[in-house]
Design a protein around this motif. Sequence first.
Motif, PDB file in Angstrom:
ATOM      1  N   ALA A  25       0.827  -1.171   0.028  1.00 36.65           N
ATOM      2  CA  ALA A  25      -0.039   0.099  -0.068  1.00 36.65           C
ATOM      3  C   ALA A  25       0.928   1.280   0.023  1.00 36.65           C
ATOM      4  O   ALA A  25       0.518   2.247  -0.634  1.00 36.65           O
ATOM      5  N   VAL A  26       1.906   1.310   0.833  1.00 37.12           N
ATOM      6  CA  VAL A  26       2.517   2.162   0.711  1.00 37.12           C
ATOM      7  C   VAL A  26       3.577   2.528  -0.620  1.00 37.12           C
ATOM      8  O   VAL A  26       3.567   3.640  -0.976  1.00 37.12           O
ATOM      9  N   ARG A  27       3.931   1.490  -1.024  1.00 37.30           N
ATOM     10  CA  ARG A  27       4.583   1.485  -2.313  1.00 37.30           C
ATOM     11  C   ARG A  27       3.635   2.162  -3.477  1.00 37.30           C
ATOM     12  O   ARG A  27       4.110   3.110  -4.259  1.00 37.30           O
ATOM     13  N   GLU A  28       2.350   1.587  -3.462  1.00 34.92           N
ATOM     14  CA  GLU A  28       1.291   2.172  -4.385  1.00 34.92           C
ATOM     15  C   GLU A  28       1.231   3.547  -4.106  1.00 34.92           C
ATOM     16  O   GLU A  28       1.178   4.421  -5.242  1.00 34.92           O
ATOM     17  N   SER A  29       1.109   4.131  -3.126  1.00 35.94           N
ATOM     18  CA  SER A  29       1.043   5.638  -2.667  1.00 35.94           C
ATOM     19  C   SER A  29       2.184   6.351  -3.250  1.00 35.94           C
ATOM     20  O   SER A  29       2.140   7.500  -3.540  1.00 35.94           O
ATOM     21  N   ILE A  30       3.493   5.756  -3.121  1.00 38.43           N
ATOM     22  CA  ILE A  30       4.544   6.269  -3.595  1.00 38.43           C
ATOM     23  C   ILE A  30       4.576   6.659  -5.075  1.00 38.43           C
ATOM     24  O   ILE A  30       4.777   7.513  -5.598  1.00 38.43           O
ATOM     25  N   LEU A  31       4.281   5.600  -5.706  1.00 37.92           N
ATOM     26  CA  LEU A  31       4.116   5.421  -7.080  1.00 37.92           C
ATOM     27  C   LEU A  31       3.032   6.701  -7.658  1.00 37.92           C
ATOM     28  O   LEU A  31       3.424   7.267  -8.823  1.00 37.92           O
ATOM     29  N   VAL A  32       1.870   6.496  -7.074  1.00 33.38           N
ATOM     30  CA  VAL A  32       0.844   7.567  -7.516  1.00 33.38           C
ATOM     31  C   VAL A  32       1.339   8.908  -7.165  1.00 33.38           C
ATOM     32  O   VAL A  32       1.325   9.804  -8.050  1.00 33.38           O
ATOM     33  N   ALA A  33       2.125   9.204  -5.988  1.00 40.59           N
ATOM     34  CA  ALA A  33       2.963  10.643  -5.802  1.00 40.59           C
ATOM     35  C   ALA A  33       3.942  10.869  -6.900  1.00 40.59           C
ATOM     36  O   ALA A  33       3.912  12.197  -7.328  1.00 40.59           O
ATOM     37  N   CYS A  34       4.502  10.060  -7.208  1.00 37.52           N
ATOM     38  CA  CYS A  34       5.605  10.251  -8.144  1.00 37.52           C
ATOM     39  C   CYS A  34       5.199  10.661  -9.439  1.00 37.52           C
ATOM     40  O   CYS A  34       5.493  11.463 -10.342  1.00 37.52           O
ATOM     41  N   ILE A  35       4.052   9.862  -9.888  1.00 38.42           N
ATOM     42  CA  ILE A  35       3.276  10.345 -11.024  1.00 38.42           C
ATOM     43  C   ILE A  35       2.741  11.927 -11.129  1.00 38.42           C
ATOM     44  O   ILE A  35       3.103  12.572 -11.924  1.00 38.42           O
ATOM     45  N   GLU A  36       2.307  12.109 -10.101  1.00 38.50           N
ATOM     46  CA  GLU A  36       1.869  13.442  -9.874  1.00 38.50           C
ATOM     47  C   GLU A  36       2.963  14.656  -9.894  1.00 38.50           C
ATOM     48  O   GLU A  36       3.048  15.576 -10.420  1.00 38.50           O
ATOM     49  N   ALA A  37       4.050  14.229  -9.027  1.00 35.72           N
ATOM     50  CA  ALA A  37       5.089  15.129  -8.991  1.00 35.72           C
ATOM     51  C   ALA A  37       5.687  15.429 -10.394  1.00 35.72           C
ATOM     52  O   ALA A  37       6.212  16.564 -10.867  1.00 35.72           O
ATOM     53  N   PHE A  38       6.207  14.051 -10.964  1.00 33.12           N
ATOM     54  CA  PHE A  38       6.745  14.106 -12.334  1.00 33.12           C
ATOM     55  C   PHE A  38       6.056  14.789 -13.389  1.00 33.12           C
ATOM     56  O   PHE A  38       6.658  15.489 -14.391  1.00 33.12           O
ATOM     57  N   SER A  39       4.657  14.655 -13.328  1.00 33.85           N
ATOM     58  CA  SER A  39       3.784  15.036 -14.318  1.00 33.85           C
ATOM     59  C   SER A  39       3.733  16.884 -14.208  1.00 33.85           C
ATOM     60  O   SER A  39       3.526  17.353 -15.238  1.00 33.85           O
TER      61      SER A  39
END
Length: 208
Positions: A25-39
């Motif tokens: 769950a933490v890993r998934e939240s990190i990937l979502v946050a990463c997509i937001e930040a990089f986008s």
Amino acid sequence: MSAEQIPQQTPPGGGPRGRYAKSEAVRESILVACIEAFSVSGFHGSTMKDIAQRAGISQTGLIHHFPDKAALLVEVLKERDLQMSSIMRSTDQHDFFHAQLDVVRDNALRPGLLQLHTTISAEATDAEHPAHELYRERYDNLRTYLTALFEMHQAKGLLRVDASPRALASLFVAALDGLQLQWLYHPEEVDVAESLQALVDALLKGIY
């Protein structure tokens, strides 16, 4: 009953499965946050601190899962490739364009990933970018596959235009990326799947 015979109670969420689920769950939240930040900020403009804040964890916690931004970016791109592969891998050459339209429709459900692709694909033209080789290979492989596909249709007399399969492959890739970029600006006005279908109809004789 001896101490050794007393059943050991595992606190809820405290066993291996609970820890694994929490970690995922933490890993998934990190990937979502990463997509937001990089986008929003691109690869170079994003920071590990910003990604950690978006994910609701400490920067130390983020580094525990991913040591640096490059590792994060590669993981996000790998995840998206796996999603696209699940749509494409069951198809054969005759169904490629139908499958590609399915991918386009799936992209519309994930605007953050599409925006990330658009941002990173431009940034990654820099040879020093961590995604440079990944994107170069992705474009090379797609053009190679499409060239072979158009050559097959050309051999069967199914091309409507007198153009080289190699040029048509580059044209299709350009249309795909360009249409999706336009869609990000004005999704109500641009139908990527409809436009790509029109292009395929214009190039190939009524088989799609």
